[in-house]
Structure formats: structure tokens, C-alpha cells
Scaffold this active site. Sequence first.
Site, PDB file in Angstrom:
ATOM      1  N   SER A  18       0.860  -1.194   0.000  1.00 61.17           N
ATOM      2  CA  SER A  18       0.000   0.000   0.000  1.00 61.17           C
ATOM      3  C   SER A  18       0.892   1.239   0.000  1.00 61.17           C
ATOM      4  O   SER A  18       2.089   1.151   0.319  1.00 61.17           O
ATOM      5  CB  SER A  18      -0.847  -0.010   1.276  1.00 61.17           C
ATOM      6  N   TYR A  77      -3.648  -0.587  10.053  1.00 63.23           N
ATOM      7  CA  TYR A  77      -3.454  -0.859   8.620  1.00 63.23           C
ATOM      8  C   TYR A  77      -2.063  -0.405   8.177  1.00 63.23           C
ATOM      9  O   TYR A  77      -1.347  -1.144   7.479  1.00 63.23           O
ATOM     10  CB  TYR A  77      -4.547  -0.125   7.833  1.00 63.23           C
TER      11      TYR A  77
END
Length: 253
Positions: free
Chosen positions: A145, A158
Site C-alpha cells: 500500500s 493498517y
Amino acid sequence: MTARTMFDLTGSTALVTGAGRGIGRAIAIGLAAAGASVVLHGRDLCTLDAAETEVRQAGTGQPVLRWAVDLAHPERIPGAVAHLPAIDILVNNAGIIRRAPVAAHTFDAWREVLTVNLDSVFQLSRAVGVGMVERGRGKIISIASLLSFQGGVNVPGYAASKHAVTGLTRALANEWSASGVQVNAIAPGYIATDNTRALREDPTREAEIRQRIPAERWGRPEDLVGAAVFLASPASDYVCGQVLVVDGGWMSR
Ligand code: NAI
């Protein structure tokens, strides 16, 4: 090797986690179109109907299988992997996000995210990768990510999980590159999927994000397919431990 054979996946079997929707589904379709047999993973087999139809349409008659395991229970992965055919390409795509500022980010939410996004990637890479090492070839691609590089907003679990995915990618690459197994990651930018629905439904955040992207649009799941086919194919046989950013230019801004 010609440009065509360099990206040809005929004869390979790919396992894509979280293949029922979003980025995983697009990658599964793309790998089938490049010639791979695909094993579609989902939490439940019944979530894979539409994806299976599209993957079959994209391919040229090669097998398409389904495989279910709940990645919130990574201890179940080694037993479940025993039922799979030999996997040549593993795409660790499945992931979750929990949005809350640190003070409201419960330890349960933190553990949930780390379990699915990191523990399951370790378990699956290990369970599948050992067979790749024995056979002397394989490709492992994990979906990282932009929050493998940045802290993000209200997503501490996250961000921690995706930073760790890149560390794990490099660690596995260090160990397995000499055995013919390439381990890499793809870091998508802001892609229009369920994962980012809350951001796209907030007009302020949606505009802030879109205006910061040099390409001036949100990404689509299909935007990740080229990178995935490259990292799954012989074209990337000397690419080891890299994180390929596919973000419309966000990181360059
Ligand atoms: P999505 O929410 O549409 O897909 C996530 C997939 O993971 C679904 O198929 C879901 O069923 C599966 N999954 C979640 N928990 C599971 C569990 N316990 N067991 C089995 N499967 C489970 O979202 P998206 O965007 O397609 O996400 C795919 C990957 O891409 C994730 O790792 C995500 O973190 C990553 N990513 C997404 C970005 C985006 O902007 N959409 C940006 C950067 C990374």
C-alpha cells in the site's frame, strides 16, 4: 525469449487470495488472460461465483478452482494448503482496513487487521513458498500500500500491517531468490473498491485525495493487472524484493 513469451503464464497455476471482488478479482482475471490456471480464494466458496465466471471467460479453457479459508484464522492455513495443487504464483491480496483515530482504535481492531493483513501473509507465503523452493521456481506477490511508506489518516493498524508486508517481502526475497523464487510486492495507490468506499463517500476526503493524484483520477482494480502479470511472469525473473508502486503518481508529488 520474445516479448510475448516473456509475459506468458501458460502452464502456471496461480493462487489469488480475496479473489471475489476488487483488486484480487481483477488480478485473477488478468492472470487467466495471460494463460495461468487460477485458484480463486475466498472466505466462503459462495462469494466466488461471479469471479469464477469472469476468470473462465478471460482464459482459454485452463482449469479454474476455488479454495476457501478464513484468513482471520491463519493457524488453519497450513492444513488448508495441503488440499491445493502445486502453486507457481501466489498473490497475497486479501486485506482489511479499520478506520479510527488511535484513541478509538481498539486493540481488537488492531489485532484483527494485523492477523489478516500480516499473519496470514506470513503463513501462506511459508506454506506455499516451501514447495516453490523445492521445485526451484515460483513467484510471490503481496499487495502492499502507499501506507507501506506513509502513516495515513486514522488507520494505525493498517499502516503498521502494510509497512510490515514490505519488510516480510524483503526478508523472504533475501532467503529465496537463490532458489528461483522471486518475492515482490505491489503498492497500489487509491483504488475504487470496497476498501476505500468510506473515503469516496466523504466529499471532502474524496476531493482532497483526487486532487493530490497527478493522474487526476482514482485508480481502478484493472490498473494493477499489468504490474501483477509482470511480477508473475519470466519478465521479472531478476526482480527480487521490490515494491512496485502503481499510484497515478501520488508518491512523486
Ligand atoms: P476489498 O475490500 O474489495 O477486497 C478485500 C478482499 O479480501 C475481499 O475479497 C475479502 O473477501 C478478502 N478478505 C478480507 N478478509 C478476509 C478473511 N478474513 N478471509 C478471507 N478473505 C478475506 O478491497 P481491495 O481494495 O480490493 O483490497 C485488496 C488488497 O489491496 C488489500 O490487501 C488492500 O489492503 C490492498 N490495497 C487496497 C487499496 C485501495 O485503494 N483499494 C490501496 C492499497 C492497498
